[in-house]
Design an enzyme around this catalytic site. Structure first.
Site, short mmCIF file in Angstrom:
data_model
loop_
_atom_site.label_atom_id
_atom_site.label_comp_id
_atom_site.label_asym_id
_atom_site.label_seq_id
_atom_site.Cartn_x
_atom_site.Cartn_y
_atom_site.Cartn_z
N TYR A 25 -8.83 9.27 -4.28
CA TYR A 25 -8.92 8.90 -5.69
C TYR A 25 -8.80 7.41 -5.98
O TYR A 25 -8.95 6.99 -7.13
CB TYR A 25 -7.86 9.66 -6.49
CG TYR A 25 -8.03 11.15 -6.41
CD1 TYR A 25 -9.04 11.78 -7.12
CD2 TYR A 25 -7.21 11.94 -5.61
CE1 TYR A 25 -9.22 13.16 -7.05
CE2 TYR A 25 -7.38 13.31 -5.52
CZ TYR A 25 -8.39 13.91 -6.25
OH TYR A 25 -8.57 15.26 -6.16
N HIS A 101 -16.15 14.66 -12.10
CA HIS A 101 -15.19 14.71 -10.99
C HIS A 101 -15.27 13.41 -10.21
O HIS A 101 -16.36 12.89 -9.96
CB HIS A 101 -15.46 15.89 -10.06
CG HIS A 101 -15.26 17.21 -10.74
ND1 HIS A 101 -14.02 17.72 -11.00
CD2 HIS A 101 -16.16 18.07 -11.24
CE1 HIS A 101 -14.16 18.88 -11.63
NE2 HIS A 101 -15.44 19.11 -11.80
#
Length: 141
Positions: A25, A101
Site C-alpha cells: 500500500y 482498489h
C-alpha cells in the site's frame, strides 16, 4: 463553473495507509494523498472524504450523499468481498459509484478476486496504487 461534488469513501483498515503493509500500500497516508488530489482536481471537483471501519457507517454515508452528489469513489477494502449489504446500498442510490482498489486484488489471495460491488458500480479501477483514485476522478470530468 460549478464543481462536481465527489465523495471518496474508504473502508476498513484504510485509515492505516502509510503504516499498513507498505510493500503493498505504500508509505503515504490517505490524508496526505488527499491533498495531492485536491491540488490536482480542485478546479473541477469538490472532494469530500470519509473513512470508516464500520460497514453500517459506510452504508449510512452512501444513503446520505447517494442522491445529491455527482459521483462516489468507493474503496470498500475487505467489505468488497463480503458485504451484500454494501452492494445493496450501491444499487439503491442514483449517484454513480466507481469501485477503487490500491492493489491488484486479482494477484493476491483467491478470495479477493470476487467483488459483490463490481456488478453494481459504473466501473472498477484496480491495482494502480494510490493513482487508482486519480483514474477514478478522471472518469467524472
Amino acid at each position: 463553473m460549478v464543481r462536481q461534488k465527489i465523495l471518496i469513501l474508504n473502508g476498513p483498515n484504510l485509515n492505516l495507509l502509510g503504516t499498513r503493509e507498505p510493500e503493498i500500500y505504500g508509505h503515504q497516508t490517505f490524508e496526505q494523498y488527499l491533498e495531492v488530489l485536491k491540488d490536482k482536481f480542485g478546479k473541477e471537483l469538490e472532494l469530500e472524504y470519509f473513512q470508516s471501519n464500520s460497514e453500517g457507517d459506510m452504508i449510512s454515508k452512501l444513503h446520505e450523499v447517494g442522491f445529491t452528489y455527482d459521483g462516489i469513489l468507493l474503496n470498500a477494502g475487505g467489505y468488497t468481498h463480503t458485504s451484500i449489504a454494501l452492494a445493496d446500498a450501491v444499487s439503491a442510490i442514483s449517484t454513480p459509484v466507481i469501485e477503487v482498489h490500491i492493489s491488484n486484488v486479482h494477484a493476491r489471495e483467491s478470495f479477493r478476486a470476487h467483488s459483490y460491488l463490481s456488478p453494481k458500480c459504473k466501473g472498477s479501477i484496480i491495482g494502480f496504487g494510490l493513482r487508482s483514485y486519480d483514474l477514478g476522478l478522471y472518469s467524472f470530468i
